[in-house]
Structures are given as structure tokens and as C-alpha cells.
Design a protein around this motif. Structure first.
Motif, PDB file in Angstrom:
ATOM      1  N   PRO A  64      18.537 -21.359 -41.216  1.00  0.00           N
ATOM      2  CA  PRO A  64      18.814 -20.779 -39.895  1.00  0.00           C
ATOM      3  C   PRO A  64      18.450 -19.299 -39.848  1.00  0.00           C
ATOM      4  O   PRO A  64      18.267 -18.639 -40.883  1.00  0.00           O
ATOM      5  N   GLY A  65      18.347 -18.757 -38.659  1.00  0.00           N
ATOM      6  CA  GLY A  65      18.088 -17.346 -38.444  1.00  0.00           C
ATOM      7  C   GLY A  65      18.865 -16.858 -37.246  1.00  0.00           C
ATOM      8  O   GLY A  65      19.544 -17.646 -36.561  1.00  0.00           O
ATOM      9  N   PRO A  66      18.761 -15.573 -36.930  1.00  0.00           N
ATOM     10  CA  PRO A  66      19.507 -15.038 -35.783  1.00  0.00           C
ATOM     11  C   PRO A  66      19.141 -15.707 -34.464  1.00  0.00           C
ATOM     12  O   PRO A  66      19.981 -15.762 -33.556  1.00  0.00           O
ATOM     13  N   PHE A  67      17.909 -16.230 -34.366  1.00  0.00           N
ATOM     14  CA  PHE A  67      17.470 -16.794 -33.095  1.00  0.00           C
ATOM     15  C   PHE A  67      17.074 -18.265 -33.195  1.00  0.00           C
ATOM     16  O   PHE A  67      16.462 -18.798 -32.272  1.00  0.00           O
ATOM     17  N   HIS A  68      17.404 -18.909 -34.274  1.00  0.00           N
ATOM     18  CA  HIS A  68      17.077 -20.332 -34.382  1.00  0.00           C
ATOM     19  C   HIS A  68      18.038 -21.024 -35.333  1.00  0.00           C
ATOM     20  O   HIS A  68      18.679 -20.385 -36.183  1.00  0.00           O
ATOM     21  N   ARG A  69      18.150 -22.340 -35.137  1.00  0.00           N
ATOM     22  CA  ARG A  69      19.016 -23.149 -35.988  1.00  0.00           C
ATOM     23  C   ARG A  69      18.249 -23.649 -37.208  1.00  0.00           C
ATOM     24  O   ARG A  69      17.019 -23.641 -37.233  1.00  0.00           O
ATOM     25  N   ALA A  70      18.984 -24.102 -38.207  1.00  0.00           N
ATOM     26  CA  ALA A  70      18.364 -24.697 -39.385  1.00  0.00           C
ATOM     27  C   ALA A  70      17.554 -25.917 -38.965  1.00  0.00           C
ATOM     28  O   ALA A  70      18.019 -26.744 -38.178  1.00  0.00           O
ATOM     29  N   GLY A  71      16.340 -26.023 -39.479  1.00  0.00           N
ATOM     30  CA  GLY A  71      15.468 -27.142 -39.151  1.00  0.00           C
ATOM     31  C   GLY A  71      14.544 -26.895 -37.977  1.00  0.00           C
ATOM     32  O   GLY A  71      13.666 -27.716 -37.711  1.00  0.00           O
ATOM     33  N   ASP A  72      14.702 -25.777 -37.263  1.00  0.00           N
ATOM     34  CA  ASP A  72      13.804 -25.484 -36.136  1.00  0.00           C
ATOM     35  C   ASP A  72      12.393 -25.139 -36.619  1.00  0.00           C
ATOM     36  O   ASP A  72      11.415 -25.337 -35.895  1.00  0.00           O
ATOM     37  N   PHE A  73      12.305 -24.586 -37.816  1.00  0.00           N
ATOM     38  CA  PHE A  73      11.012 -24.241 -38.406  1.00  0.00           C
ATOM     39  C   PHE A  73      10.858 -25.006 -39.722  1.00  0.00           C
ATOM     40  O   PHE A  73      11.852 -25.301 -40.385  1.00  0.00           O
ATOM     41  N   PRO A  74       9.622 -25.340 -40.074  1.00  0.00           N
ATOM     42  CA  PRO A  74       8.357 -25.101 -39.354  1.00  0.00           C
ATOM     43  C   PRO A  74       8.184 -26.042 -38.165  1.00  0.00           C
ATOM     44  O   PRO A  74       8.782 -27.121 -38.129  1.00  0.00           O
ATOM     45  N   THR A  75       7.352 -25.607 -37.228  1.00  0.00           N
ATOM     46  CA  THR A  75       7.093 -26.393 -36.035  1.00  0.00           C
ATOM     47  C   THR A  75       5.661 -26.139 -35.572  1.00  0.00           C
ATOM     48  O   THR A  75       5.022 -25.169 -36.001  1.00  0.00           O
ATOM     49  N   LEU A  76       5.185 -27.011 -34.707  1.00  0.00           N
ATOM     50  CA  LEU A  76       3.837 -26.832 -34.122  1.00  0.00           C
ATOM     51  C   LEU A  76       3.923 -26.669 -32.618  1.00  0.00           C
ATOM     52  O   LEU A  76       2.961 -26.944 -31.898  1.00  0.00           O
ATOM     53  N   ARG A  77       5.053 -26.185 -32.123  1.00  0.00           N
ATOM     54  CA  ARG A  77       5.192 -25.906 -30.692  1.00  0.00           C
ATOM     55  C   ARG A  77       4.628 -24.527 -30.378  1.00  0.00           C
ATOM     56  O   ARG A  77       4.757 -23.596 -31.157  1.00  0.00           O
ATOM     57  N   ARG A  78       3.991 -24.421 -29.216  1.00  0.00           N
ATOM     58  CA  ARG A  78       3.495 -23.144 -28.684  1.00  0.00           C
ATOM     59  C   ARG A  78       2.571 -22.429 -29.667  1.00  0.00           C
ATOM     60  O   ARG A  78       2.675 -21.227 -29.898  1.00  0.00           O
ATOM     61  N   ILE A  79       1.659 -23.171 -30.236  1.00  0.00           N
ATOM     62  CA  ILE A  79       0.724 -22.574 -31.199  1.00  0.00           C
ATOM     63  C   ILE A  79      -0.459 -21.954 -30.463  1.00  0.00           C
ATOM     64  O   ILE A  79      -0.765 -22.314 -29.320  1.00  0.00           O
ATOM     65  N   GLU A  80      -1.132 -21.018 -31.126  1.00  0.00           N
ATOM     66  CA  GLU A  80      -2.263 -20.307 -30.525  1.00  0.00           C
ATOM     67  C   GLU A  80      -3.598 -20.722 -31.110  1.00  0.00           C
ATOM     68  O   GLU A  80      -4.636 -20.481 -30.508  1.00  0.00           O
ATOM     69  N   PHE A  81      -3.574 -21.320 -32.289  1.00  0.00           N
ATOM     70  CA  PHE A  81      -4.780 -21.864 -32.906  1.00  0.00           C
ATOM     71  C   PHE A  81      -4.624 -23.383 -32.975  1.00  0.00           C
ATOM     72  O   PHE A  81      -3.505 -23.896 -32.996  1.00  0.00           O
ATOM     73  N   PRO A  82      -5.715 -24.133 -33.008  1.00  0.00           N
ATOM     74  CA  PRO A  82      -5.601 -25.599 -33.104  1.00  0.00           C
ATOM     75  C   PRO A  82      -4.745 -26.010 -34.288  1.00  0.00           C
ATOM     76  O   PRO A  82      -4.780 -25.382 -35.346  1.00  0.00           O
ATOM     77  N   ALA A  83      -3.998 -27.067 -34.105  1.00  0.00           N
ATOM     78  CA  ALA A  83      -3.119 -27.544 -35.172  1.00  0.00           C
ATOM     79  C   ALA A  83      -3.930 -28.264 -36.246  1.00  0.00           C
ATOM     80  O   ALA A  83      -4.862 -29.010 -35.947  1.00  0.00           O
ATOM     81  N   SER A  84      -3.575 -28.041 -37.479  1.00  0.00           N
ATOM     82  CA  SER A  84      -4.157 -28.795 -38.590  1.00  0.00           C
ATOM     83  C   SER A  84      -3.694 -30.243 -38.495  1.00  0.00           C
ATOM     84  O   SER A  84      -2.496 -30.526 -38.411  1.00  0.00           O
ATOM     85  N   ALA A  85      -4.649 -31.172 -38.516  1.00  0.00           N
ATOM     86  CA  ALA A  85      -4.294 -32.592 -38.449  1.00  0.00           C
ATOM     87  C   ALA A  85      -3.449 -32.998 -39.653  1.00  0.00           C
ATOM     88  O   ALA A  85      -2.512 -33.798 -39.535  1.00  0.00           O
TER      89      ALA A  85
END
Length: 440
Positions: free
Chosen positions: A290-311
Motif C-alpha cells: 500500500p501507499g498514501p494514495f493507493h491500496r495494497a494490490g493496486d500496483f502494478p497495473t496497465l490502466r491509463r498507460i502512455e505507451f503501448p502495453a507489452s503483450a
């Protein structure tokens, strides 16, 4: 006959070429389609006292447990990291941490490496520290001595983007070119008025600013409007005491709205697929808390990415790594996978060929001998007729001579030698009968 000569030397002319061809095919498939992953990677992180660099050290430990040496490169920030990934700055990097909002920096579609996102890995706060209380807009920093980060850093780029929203630029402030812990020290002795930086709350630099007396966290007004114009930013609430609840004065002293952006682990698109999967797995190990702005398990994620996602990363994020990589050490799993996918099928094909080709050649050899036996049987059948003419006898004698010539040129395998000699005897017998009937 060519088939007979090849069959007699099948070990040299059939089995050895098949074995060599199988080895060559294995090597070609192995090197061209499934090469082994390299044992050395480079990750461009950030300043040595920053959170990126601390994350990179944990990455290096996790990769080392899998037999991969991860070299961590210090850098001035996200822009330099992108340049190293794209091969436009030296040394080149295979992986890098990239701050949100950097997706369109230095984009050149020709001559640069294509990049892919392994995952979003953390939230980073846009910190604005000031010595003057009550500041709530970057416009109020005009003419002041401000630290906006080193050139090539994501902090500097984001600070300039904030200035652009109020029609300011770097020329409207006094750019001290002091950053990091040195900026915190300068602010403490009055040599610096403000600092803008992007970093995680646990960063040692952020902690240095928070520990400096007389330094305030700036809460920008109209921050929601900024997120409309800069969509890679989000507004989050930093609760009172979230950074230091046990101190004499909680930090922050009240609930504070701050801007945050998400940082990403980005890789060159040509990074080995197995290493992309491993990188995602390491990111999950390092950033799952967890972090100050997210819960445990929120990261890693592929939401709101700026480069194409690795398949490979997307598949690993959803289904996990292949069972063979989970069950065995990384490089043993890669070796066994290639043995199963390349070596075993080619080996089975080679074994099939070394049985089928000699069997086919033997069939051709047997067919030749059987054909001569058939012709001889046909002649014997005609001999039984009382009306055979002398011309027919001459024709059959010529045919017997032709069979004998073919037999002389026939490279008879050892297993056919008894039948070959029997055929010669039958030919002599039939020839004698033909000669015996010529005077009739």
C-alpha cells in the motif's frame, strides 16, 4: 541403380545427413525464433538519492535471485531515461522508470527503438515546497528563487508545464539549478524560496524538505482545472499527519489536496519476452504494497498507460507466468522450454526420417529385383508355348542380356545377395532352354 547405391551406404548418405540437418534446424530455430534471454540487463533509474534509484536496487536484488544481473544506471530523470531507452543517449537501457506525462517527449518515429509499458508501478506526488506561507498558485512564484529539478528530469518538465498554464516560463523565475537534498538545505538557510519536484512521499529528498523548519507544502487552488488540461495528473487528498503523525506537529498539519501522477516501468519493445514477463513479476513483488494514495494490490497495473502495453506483461498480469517458469529457476525453465518446443519435435522428426527413408530405398531395391523376376517369369511362360518363333527367341535372349547388364550395374545390398545369385541361375537356365529350342 542409385537407390541401391544409396541404401548400401545409408549411414553416410542418409542417416548422417539427417542428423546434421536436424542439428542445423535446431540451431536455426533456437537462435532465430527462441533465443535464450540475456543474463545482463540495464535499468535507467534516477538520482541516487531518489525513490526511483531505491526501487531499482530492489529490482536488482530480485533479478539476481533469478540469475539475471541488473545494472542500475543513475540518471537526471525521466527524460534522460526515455532517451536511453530509445537509444539516443548513452549508455542505452533496456528498462527504465518513466514519470507520467512523458509519453510524447522527444517522439521520433524513425531511427529510434519502440517502447512498451511493462506496468504502472507507483503514484508520485507533485510537491511544491515554499518558505512563504499562504502560497496557493504557481503565479506567486514569479521572480522567486525556485528549484525545478535538473535538466532532463520529469520534475523540470512538469514544473514548466504548470508554468505554461498561467503563461509563465523558466525566464519568469530565478532558476537556481539546485536540487535534491541540497535544495532542502538551501531552503533551510534562506538561499532558496521554493522547490517543485515529483517524487514518492517516502523519498529521502521529500523527507529532507519535510524535516526542514519553516518549509510549507503548497496546496494549489483550481487544481481540478489543471487535471483537465494535464490529463496525466490527478487530485488526491493527503490526510493530516499522513507523512509524520508522531512528530511534534503532524505533517501535513491539515488535509491537503495535492496533484499526483503515475510512474511506469517501460521497456524496449525488443526486450526478450521472458524478461518482460520476469520484469512484471519483479514489479509485482516490489510495488504490491500500500501507499498514501493507493491500496495494497493496486500496483502494478496497465490502466491509463502512455505507451503501448507489452503483450507479455498483460498476459502475465492476468494469468501469471507460465507454469514452467514458476516451477523452475528462470534459466533452467528457459532451457527446458526450448528442449520441449524445439529439440524434441525435431529429434522425433529426424528419427522418423532415418527409418522411413531407408525403408523407402529398400522398397525401391526390392521392387527392381522383383521386376526382373517378373520378366523372367513372363519369358518362362512363353517358353511353354509350342508355337514360339525364332524371332521371339532372339528377342527374349536380348532381353535376358539387358537384365544381366542391369544386374551388373546393380549395387546389390548384402541381404539381397542370395536372391541375386538365384536370379542369375534362373537366367542361365532360361537362356539354355531358349538356345535348346532354336533348332526346331
Amino acid at each position: 541403380m542409385a537407390a541401391a547405391r544409396i541404401y548400401r551406404r545409408k549411414w553416410v548418405l542418409v542417416k548422417l545427413p539427417v542428423a546434421l540437418g536436424a542439428l542445423a534446424l535446431m540451431a536455426w530455430l533456437w537462435l532465430s525464433f527462441m533465443p535464450m534471454p540475456p543474463r545482463h540487463l540495464t535499468l535507467s533509474a534516477g538520482l541516487p538519492d531518489g525513490v526511483y534509484y531505491a526501487y531499482a536496487q530492489r529490482y536488482a536484488e530480485a533479478f539476481a535471485r533469478q540469475g539475471v544481473h541488473l545494472e542500475v544506471l543513475a540518471s537526471e530523470g525521466a527524460e534522460m531515461n526515455l532517451q536511453r531507452l530509445r537509444g539516443t543517449a548513452s549508455p542505452a537501457a533496456d528498462l527504465a522508470f518513466v514519470q507520467g506525462g512523458m509519453g510524447n517527449v522527444g517522439v521520433d518515429r524513425t531511427g529510434v527503438a519502440r517502447l512498451e509499458t511493462i506496468a504502472r508501478v507507483d503514484n508520485e506526488t507533485v510537491w511544491i515546497f515554499a518558505r512563504t506561507p499562504g502560497i496557493d498558485s504557481v503565479e506567486q512564484l514569479q521572480g522567486q528563487r525556485v528549484s525545478i529539478g535538473p535538466r532532463g528530469s520529469g520534475s523540470r518538465r512538469l514544473a514548466l508545464a504548470l508554468f505554461e498554464q498561467v503563461r509563465m516560463g523558466a525566464k519568469d523565475i530565478v532558476d537556481t539549478e539546485i536540487f535534491g537534498k541540497a535544495a532542502a538545505a538551501a531552503m533551510g538557510r534562506g538561499a532558496l524560496d521554493a522547490a517543485i519536484m515529483v517524487s514518492a512521499p517516502q523519498s529521502s529528498v521529500v523527507q529532507a524538505f519535510l524535516a526542514t523548519p519553516g518549509v510549507y507544502i503548497v496546496q494549489l487552488k483550481r487544481s481540478a482545472a489543471l487535471t483537465e488540461r494535464l490529463p496525466y495528473l490527478q487530485v488526491r487528498l493527503l490526510p493530516q499527519g499522513a507523512l509524520d503523525a508522531a512528530g511534534k506537529q503532524p505533517s501535513p498539519p491539515r488535509d491537503t489536496a495535492v496533484l499526483v501522477t503515475m510512474s511506469s516501468l517501460v521497456a524496449r519493445a525488443d526486450l526478450h519476452p521472458a524478461l518482460q514477463r520476469l520484469a512484471l513479476d519483479v514489479a509485482r513483488e516490489v510495488h504490491a504494497g500500500p501507499g498514501p494514495f493507493h491500496r495494497a494490490g493496486d500496483f502494478p497495473t496497465l490502466r491509463r498507460i502512455e505507451f503501448p502495453a507489452s503483450a507479455q506483461a498483460r498476459q502475465t498480469l492476468v494469468h501469471g507466468r507460465p507454469w514452467i517458469e514458476e516451477a523452475l529457476p528462470f534459466f533452467w525453465a528457459q532451457l527446458l522450454l526450448r528442449l520441449l518446443v524445439i529439440v524434441l519435435p525435431v529429434l522425433l522428426l529426424a528419427l522418423w526420417l532415418v527409418r522411413v527413408i531407408p525403408a523407402y530405398l529398400r522398397w525401391l531395391v526390392d521392387s527392381s529385383l522383383a521386376r526382373w523376376y517378373g520378366e523372367l517369369k513372363f519369358i518362362e511362360y512363353d517358353l511353354a508355348r509350342a508355337s514360339m518363333s525364332g524371332l521371339d527367341r532372339v528377342k527374349y535372349l536380348q532381353r535376358l542380356e539387358a537384365i544381366e547388364r542391369n544386374m551388373q550395374n546393380f549395387a546389390t545390398p548384402g541381404y539381397l545377395m542370395p536372391r541375386w545369385y538365384t536370379l542369375r541361375q534362373h537366367i542361365d537356365f532360361v537362356r539354355a532352354r531358349l538356345y535348346k529350342g532354336r533348332g526346331r
